[in-house]
Design a protein around this motif. Structure first.
Motif, PDB file in Angstrom:
ATOM      1  N   GLU A  31      26.541 -39.788  -3.075  1.00 55.21           N
ATOM      2  CA  GLU A  31      26.980 -40.589  -4.224  1.00 55.21           C
ATOM      3  C   GLU A  31      28.475 -40.861  -4.050  1.00 55.21           C
ATOM      4  O   GLU A  31      29.265 -39.945  -3.828  1.00 55.21           O
ATOM      5  N   ILE A  32      28.883 -42.139  -4.091  1.00 54.40           N
ATOM      6  CA  ILE A  32      30.290 -42.502  -3.971  1.00 54.40           C
ATOM      7  C   ILE A  32      30.972 -42.262  -5.312  1.00 54.40           C
ATOM      8  O   ILE A  32      30.621 -42.880  -6.323  1.00 54.40           O
ATOM      9  N   LEU A  33      31.953 -41.355  -5.343  1.00 53.54           N
ATOM     10  CA  LEU A  33      32.652 -41.039  -6.581  1.00 53.54           C
ATOM     11  C   LEU A  33      33.884 -41.902  -6.780  1.00 53.54           C
ATOM     12  O   LEU A  33      34.167 -42.359  -7.889  1.00 53.54           O
ATOM     13  N   GLU A  34      34.635 -42.144  -5.702  1.00 54.88           N
ATOM     14  CA  GLU A  34      35.911 -42.854  -5.837  1.00 54.88           C
ATOM     15  C   GLU A  34      36.292 -43.487  -4.505  1.00 54.88           C
ATOM     16  O   GLU A  34      36.093 -42.898  -3.446  1.00 54.88           O
ATOM     17  N   THR A  35      36.827 -44.688  -4.572  1.00 55.19           N
ATOM     18  CA  THR A  35      37.288 -45.388  -3.375  1.00 55.19           C
ATOM     19  C   THR A  35      38.699 -45.904  -3.597  1.00 55.19           C
ATOM     20  O   THR A  35      38.977 -46.558  -4.608  1.00 55.19           O
ATOM     21  N   GLN A  36      39.607 -45.599  -2.684  1.00 54.79           N
ATOM     22  CA  GLN A  36      40.990 -46.069  -2.759  1.00 54.79           C
ATOM     23  C   GLN A  36      41.314 -46.833  -1.480  1.00 54.79           C
ATOM     24  O   GLN A  36      41.237 -46.281  -0.382  1.00 54.79           O
TER      25      GLN A  36
END
Length: 233
Positions: A31-36
């Motif tokens: 599950e992708i939680l955060e992308t910067q």
């Protein structure tokens, strides 16, 4: 169980998870939680949450004595027991109703670290979706919510119209039929994209056939299984 990892890219974060957990890629969901993204002032990164899968998760068979487990499921109290089950059932019911479909949600069975939930609805075919993808998505959300309630160790299994059992039977037949074709043609066959539970069922079903082998190919959760001939030509 759930774990969180971070990397410069999604691929790197997954590689970190593989190395630290000592698991194969098809043994967990991501599950992708955060992308910067990269910027002048900050380096890019991707944070993921990993949901590990037990051998007995999903539709890929049941452990222990089958008749005993079947009996325990038949006599399971369908009403929620305790705050955790109550909140979980309310969450699933609310989620489906916000999609626009009526549903009755009950407990179908209880096992150690596993909770079966049955969805009864006149829209079961929609809730299942193509190849069970809608049901799998609902199940993933239910497991994430269970984790937020402090029960990461419990695997929640959603089912409706006995889809899980019917899908398992279909995949076992597909595995044997494909193996026969591979043995006759000596050519490999690439199966449709499947989730980790379904891929594991294919691998397990064909594991004892001496002249064929299987391997997973592709990226992401829905990878494909290739069945290959390895006998003497």
């Amino acid at each position: 169980m759930t774990y969180e990892f971070e990397g410069k890219t999604e691929k790197e974060a997954i590689e970190v998870a593989v190395n630290e957990l000592g698991l194969e890629r098809d043994q967990f969901d991501v599950e992708i939680l955060e992308t910067q993204k990269n910027s002048i002032f900050k380096k890019g990164y991707v944070k993921i949450r990993v949901h590990t899968l037990d051998d007995n998760d999903g539709s890929a068979g049941w452990s222990g004595d089958a008749s005993e487990e079947k009996h325990s499921r038949l006599v399971a109290d369908p009403l929620p027991q305790g705050e955790f089950e109550q909140k979980l059932i309310e969450f699933i019911k609310t989620m489906v109703e916000k999609m626009g479909y009526d549903v009755k949600v009950e407990v179908s069975y209880r096992e150690e670290k596993k909770l079966g939930i049955r969805l009864d609805s006149s829209y079961s075919s929609i809730l299942i979706g193509r190849k069970g993808k809608n049901l799998d998505a609902l199940q993933l959300l239910a497991n994430i919510y269970a984790g937020r309630l402090g029960h990461e160790e419990v695997r929640v299994i959603l089912d409706t119209e006995n889809y899980r059992i019917r899908r398992e039977e279909t995949l076992v037949r597909l595995a044997y039929t494909t193996a026969d074709k591979v043995r006759l043609s000596h050519n490999s066959i690439l199966l449709e994209p499947m989730n980790p539970f379904e891929r594991r069922l294919i691998h397990t079903t064909l594991n004892d056939i001496p002249d064929v082998e299987t391997k997973s190919e592709g990226e992401g959760v829905f990878k494909q299984v290739r069945v290959l001939y390895k006998g003497i030509r």
